[in-house]
Write a protein that holds these residues in place. Structure first.
Motif, PDB file in Angstrom:
ATOM      1  N   ARG A  44     -37.774   4.952 -14.509  1.00  0.00           N
ATOM      2  CA  ARG A  44     -36.811   5.658 -13.663  1.00  0.00           C
ATOM      3  C   ARG A  44     -36.883   5.173 -12.217  1.00  0.00           C
ATOM      4  O   ARG A  44     -35.856   4.945 -11.576  1.00  0.00           O
ATOM      5  CB  ARG A  44     -37.109   7.162 -13.747  1.00  0.00           C
ATOM      6  CG  ARG A  44     -36.175   8.036 -12.971  1.00  0.00           C
ATOM      7  CD  ARG A  44     -36.546   9.503 -13.163  1.00  0.00           C
ATOM      8  NE  ARG A  44     -35.630  10.359 -12.418  1.00  0.00           N
ATOM      9  CZ  ARG A  44     -35.745  11.681 -12.361  1.00  0.00           C
ATOM     10  NH1 ARG A  44     -36.734  12.287 -13.009  1.00  0.00           N
ATOM     11  NH2 ARG A  44     -34.884  12.389 -11.659  1.00  0.00           N
ATOM     12  N   CYS A  45     -38.089   5.005 -11.705  1.00  0.00           N
ATOM     13  CA  CYS A  45     -38.259   4.563 -10.313  1.00  0.00           C
ATOM     14  C   CYS A  45     -37.857   3.098 -10.136  1.00  0.00           C
ATOM     15  O   CYS A  45     -37.145   2.745  -9.181  1.00  0.00           O
ATOM     16  CB  CYS A  45     -39.710   4.755  -9.872  1.00  0.00           C
ATOM     17  SG  CYS A  45     -40.207   6.472  -9.640  1.00  0.00           S
ATOM     18  N   VAL A  46     -38.286   2.233 -11.068  1.00  0.00           N
ATOM     19  CA  VAL A  46     -38.035   0.798 -10.923  1.00  0.00           C
ATOM     20  C   VAL A  46     -36.550   0.475 -11.044  1.00  0.00           C
ATOM     21  O   VAL A  46     -35.978  -0.223 -10.194  1.00  0.00           O
ATOM     22  CB  VAL A  46     -38.846   0.002 -11.962  1.00  0.00           C
ATOM     23  CG1 VAL A  46     -38.422  -1.463 -11.961  1.00  0.00           C
ATOM     24  CG2 VAL A  46     -40.338   0.106 -11.661  1.00  0.00           C
ATOM     25  N   LEU A  47     -35.900   0.958 -12.101  1.00  0.00           N
ATOM     26  CA  LEU A  47     -34.475   0.676 -12.270  1.00  0.00           C
ATOM     27  C   LEU A  47     -33.645   1.326 -11.166  1.00  0.00           C
ATOM     28  O   LEU A  47     -32.673   0.742 -10.673  1.00  0.00           O
ATOM     29  CB  LEU A  47     -33.996   1.151 -13.640  1.00  0.00           C
ATOM     30  CG  LEU A  47     -34.521   0.381 -14.860  1.00  0.00           C
ATOM     31  CD1 LEU A  47     -33.870   0.909 -16.136  1.00  0.00           C
ATOM     32  CD2 LEU A  47     -34.272  -1.112 -14.705  1.00  0.00           C
ATOM     33  N   GLY A  48     -34.022   2.552 -10.779  1.00  0.00           N
ATOM     34  CA  GLY A  48     -33.319   3.220  -9.694  1.00  0.00           C
ATOM     35  C   GLY A  48     -33.449   2.455  -8.389  1.00  0.00           C
ATOM     36  O   GLY A  48     -32.478   2.293  -7.639  1.00  0.00           O
ATOM     37  N   ALA A  49     -34.659   1.950  -8.111  1.00  0.00           N
ATOM     38  CA  ALA A  49     -34.888   1.165  -6.899  1.00  0.00           C
ATOM     39  C   ALA A  49     -34.071  -0.124  -6.928  1.00  0.00           C
ATOM     40  O   ALA A  49     -33.487  -0.527  -5.914  1.00  0.00           O
ATOM     41  CB  ALA A  49     -36.373   0.850  -6.753  1.00  0.00           C
ATOM     42  N   LEU A  50     -34.015  -0.773  -8.087  1.00  0.00           N
ATOM     43  CA  LEU A  50     -33.261  -2.013  -8.220  1.00  0.00           C
ATOM     44  C   LEU A  50     -31.786  -1.798  -7.904  1.00  0.00           C
ATOM     45  O   LEU A  50     -31.164  -2.575  -7.168  1.00  0.00           O
ATOM     46  CB  LEU A  50     -33.421  -2.575  -9.634  1.00  0.00           C
ATOM     47  CG  LEU A  50     -32.673  -3.881  -9.943  1.00  0.00           C
ATOM     48  CD1 LEU A  50     -33.166  -5.003  -9.032  1.00  0.00           C
ATOM     49  CD2 LEU A  50     -32.854  -4.263 -11.414  1.00  0.00           C
ATOM     50  N   VAL A  51     -31.212  -0.719  -8.433  1.00  0.00           N
ATOM     51  CA  VAL A  51     -29.801  -0.421  -8.180  1.00  0.00           C
ATOM     52  C   VAL A  51     -29.552  -0.190  -6.697  1.00  0.00           C
ATOM     53  O   VAL A  51     -28.591  -0.717  -6.115  1.00  0.00           O
ATOM     54  CB  VAL A  51     -29.370   0.819  -8.993  1.00  0.00           C
ATOM     55  CG1 VAL A  51     -27.977   1.285  -8.566  1.00  0.00           C
ATOM     56  CG2 VAL A  51     -29.385   0.503 -10.481  1.00  0.00           C
ATOM     57  N   LEU A  52     -30.426   0.577  -6.048  1.00  0.00           N
ATOM     58  CA  LEU A  52     -30.216   0.895  -4.638  1.00  0.00           C
ATOM     59  C   LEU A  52     -30.490  -0.288  -3.726  1.00  0.00           C
ATOM     60  O   LEU A  52     -29.823  -0.448  -2.695  1.00  0.00           O
ATOM     61  CB  LEU A  52     -31.091   2.083  -4.232  1.00  0.00           C
ATOM     62  CG  LEU A  52     -30.635   3.438  -4.781  1.00  0.00           C
ATOM     63  CD1 LEU A  52     -31.558   4.545  -4.286  1.00  0.00           C
ATOM     64  CD2 LEU A  52     -29.198   3.742  -4.372  1.00  0.00           C
ATOM     65  N   VAL A  53     -31.448  -1.132  -4.076  1.00  0.00           N
ATOM     66  CA  VAL A  53     -31.708  -2.325  -3.271  1.00  0.00           C
ATOM     67  C   VAL A  53     -30.500  -3.258  -3.325  1.00  0.00           C
ATOM     68  O   VAL A  53     -30.084  -3.811  -2.296  1.00  0.00           O
ATOM     69  CB  VAL A  53     -32.980  -3.053  -3.751  1.00  0.00           C
ATOM     70  CG1 VAL A  53     -33.082  -4.442  -3.129  1.00  0.00           C
ATOM     71  CG2 VAL A  53     -34.220  -2.245  -3.392  1.00  0.00           C
ATOM     72  N   VAL A 217     -33.364   6.130 -26.928  1.00  0.00           N
ATOM     73  CA  VAL A 217     -34.351   6.077 -25.853  1.00  0.00           C
ATOM     74  C   VAL A 217     -33.908   5.110 -24.757  1.00  0.00           C
ATOM     75  O   VAL A 217     -34.002   5.418 -23.563  1.00  0.00           O
ATOM     76  CB  VAL A 217     -35.729   5.664 -26.404  1.00  0.00           C
ATOM     77  CG1 VAL A 217     -36.729   5.448 -25.269  1.00  0.00           C
ATOM     78  CG2 VAL A 217     -36.247   6.714 -27.371  1.00  0.00           C
ATOM     79  N   VAL A 218     -33.416   3.954 -25.153  1.00  0.00           N
ATOM     80  CA  VAL A 218     -32.982   2.948 -24.180  1.00  0.00           C
ATOM     81  C   VAL A 218     -31.804   3.466 -23.351  1.00  0.00           C
ATOM     82  O   VAL A 218     -31.793   3.356 -22.119  1.00  0.00           O
ATOM     83  CB  VAL A 218     -32.589   1.634 -24.893  1.00  0.00           C
ATOM     84  CG1 VAL A 218     -31.952   0.663 -23.902  1.00  0.00           C
ATOM     85  CG2 VAL A 218     -33.822   1.000 -25.537  1.00  0.00           C
ATOM     86  N   VAL A 219     -30.803   4.026 -24.029  1.00  0.00           N
ATOM     87  CA  VAL A 219     -29.633   4.562 -23.317  1.00  0.00           C
ATOM     88  C   VAL A 219     -30.051   5.687 -22.381  1.00  0.00           C
ATOM     89  O   VAL A 219     -29.615   5.749 -21.220  1.00  0.00           O
ATOM     90  CB  VAL A 219     -28.574   5.064 -24.317  1.00  0.00           C
ATOM     91  CG1 VAL A 219     -27.465   5.818 -23.582  1.00  0.00           C
ATOM     92  CG2 VAL A 219     -27.985   3.898 -25.102  1.00  0.00           C
ATOM     93  N   ALA A 220     -30.920   6.584 -22.874  1.00  0.00           N
ATOM     94  CA  ALA A 220     -31.374   7.705 -22.046  1.00  0.00           C
ATOM     95  C   ALA A 220     -32.108   7.210 -20.811  1.00  0.00           C
ATOM     96  O   ALA A 220     -31.901   7.724 -19.700  1.00  0.00           O
ATOM     97  CB  ALA A 220     -32.275   8.630 -22.859  1.00  0.00           C
ATOM     98  N   ALA A 221     -32.968   6.205 -20.971  1.00  0.00           N
ATOM     99  CA  ALA A 221     -33.735   5.677 -19.839  1.00  0.00           C
ATOM    100  C   ALA A 221     -32.820   5.021 -18.809  1.00  0.00           C
ATOM    101  O   ALA A 221     -33.010   5.185 -17.599  1.00  0.00           O
ATOM    102  CB  ALA A 221     -34.774   4.673 -20.332  1.00  0.00           C
ATOM    103  N   ILE A 222     -31.801   4.299 -19.277  1.00  0.00           N
ATOM    104  CA  ILE A 222     -30.877   3.630 -18.357  1.00  0.00           C
ATOM    105  C   ILE A 222     -30.029   4.648 -17.608  1.00  0.00           C
ATOM    106  O   ILE A 222     -29.870   4.561 -16.381  1.00  0.00           O
ATOM    107  CB  ILE A 222     -29.982   2.642 -19.126  1.00  0.00           C
ATOM    108  CG1 ILE A 222     -30.823   1.479 -19.674  1.00  0.00           C
ATOM    109  CG2 ILE A 222     -28.867   2.120 -18.228  1.00  0.00           C
ATOM    110  CD1 ILE A 222     -30.037   0.516 -20.541  1.00  0.00           C
ATOM    111  N   VAL A 223     -29.469   5.614 -18.331  1.00  0.00           N
ATOM    112  CA  VAL A 223     -28.644   6.639 -17.679  1.00  0.00           C
ATOM    113  C   VAL A 223     -29.476   7.441 -16.685  1.00  0.00           C
ATOM    114  O   VAL A 223     -29.040   7.728 -15.561  1.00  0.00           O
ATOM    115  CB  VAL A 223     -28.015   7.573 -18.729  1.00  0.00           C
ATOM    116  CG1 VAL A 223     -27.295   8.733 -18.041  1.00  0.00           C
ATOM    117  CG2 VAL A 223     -27.044   6.806 -19.611  1.00  0.00           C
TER     118      VAL A 223
END
Length: 328
Positions: A44-53, A217-223
């Protein structure tokens, strides 16, 4: 843009934020079917950070610079992201998504209690005091400590801890980060980058177990990462800047409703009469604590013999905002 269009856009933003934020607990529940709580937090933190960066770069901004500001960002990332994200994932191993959303609504109560303890809340009105007591009474009703099969479990305590952690973070962010000249997307991106680093350090504790990356699980983690973390985190800041803190605070009243409805419809969770009653009491209590006393405005002659600008004349006197309102 006229007032009606601006109001409509503001209402749509609040509605979208409430839906995304309120659905967080549903996606956590689904992601936990194949990931450990710490793995959910890290992704959640890594993908979220990537999107915002990436969003930060597209907007032409850079991440904050300077040891002083990053020191504040790391502290905020711990209390606002790394710790509560992990506690929510841990708690939802034994607590349903609907109840998790209800318990998360106690954040304003913890914020007020923290303000009283630190002395930043002075002259507490009787209405707000009753609201504080009523809110905690509703929480006790949800926990039902007198029942051996009640919600008073370690999972519910973890979620309460997450809500209290948010209160600490909001107070800290309001004093050290908000409205200090740094673009909101830079702050939100940097905070999730710091939270990713903090979570990575903790991964050996319980985040190295094997995973079960099924489609759900993959879809839930991405969303969860993209929509319920990155977009929600930044959208909250945007609402504060464009519409004011009051509009952002409204979302807190809608979260339990969204989380309970999604939990019941999608996951088939049952919410008993006692929990619904407790939720109503909590929300009434939170609403009472948000009430600010009216400040009498007196017109005084301004230099040159002209009357000072008043609300009736189209003026915009600034109202005091609590630390929680500064960041929500």
């Amino acid at each position: 843009m006229n007032g009606g269009t601006r109001s409509l856009r503001g209402g749509l933003r609040v509605a979208v934020l409430a839906l995304l934020w309120g659905s967080t607990f549903l996606w956590i529940e689904l992601a936990l079917r194949g990931l450990s709580p710490l793995q959910v937090t890290f992704v959640r933190c890594v993908l979220g950070a990537l999107v915002l960066v990436v969003g930060c770069q597209v907007a032409g901004h850079r991440l904050p610079r300077g040891i002083a500001v990053w020191r504040h960002i790391v502290v905020a990332a711990f209390f606002c992201n790394a710790l509560p994200f992990a506690l929510f994932s841990l708690g939802q191993q034994s607590v349903g998504s609907g109840l998790a959303g209800v318990l998360n609504a106690t954040t304003p109560l913890w914020s007020l209690a923290l303000g009283l303890a630190l002395g930043s809340e002075r002259g507490l009105s009787p209405v707000r005091l009753v609201g504080l007591l009523l809110g905690f009474a509703g929480t006790i009703l949800i926990f039902a400590p007198w029942r051996t099969t009640g919600a008073a479990s370690w999972g519910a305590l973890a979620i309460i801890g997450a809500a209290a952690s948010y209160a600490v973070a909001f107070t800290y962010m309001g004093r050290t980060l908000v409205r200090k000249g740094t673009p909101t997307i830079s702050l939100s991106a940097a905070q999730l980058v710091a939270a990713s680093g903090l979570t990575a350090v903790a991964m050996p504790i319980g985040g190295l177990r094997s995973i079960d990356p099924g489609p759900t699980v993959v879809v839930a983690a991405i969303v969860l990462s993209v929509f319920c973390t990155a977009i929600t985190f930044h959208l909250t800041y945007r609402i504060i800047n464009d519409e004011g803190a009051t509009s952002a605070a409204v979302v807190g009243y809608l979260l339990p409703v969204v989380s309970v409805l999604l939990g019941a419809v999608v996951l088939g969770e049952e919410i008993g009469v006692r929990v619904v009653l407790g939720m109503a009491v909590v929300l009434v209590g939170v609403g009472m604590t948000r009430r600010q006393p009216r400040v009498a405005v007196t017109e005084e002659p301004a230099p040159g013999g002209q009357a000072a600008e008043s609300p009736a004349a189209g003026g915009r006197p600034e109202a005091r905002r609590t630390d929680l309102e500064d960041v929500r």
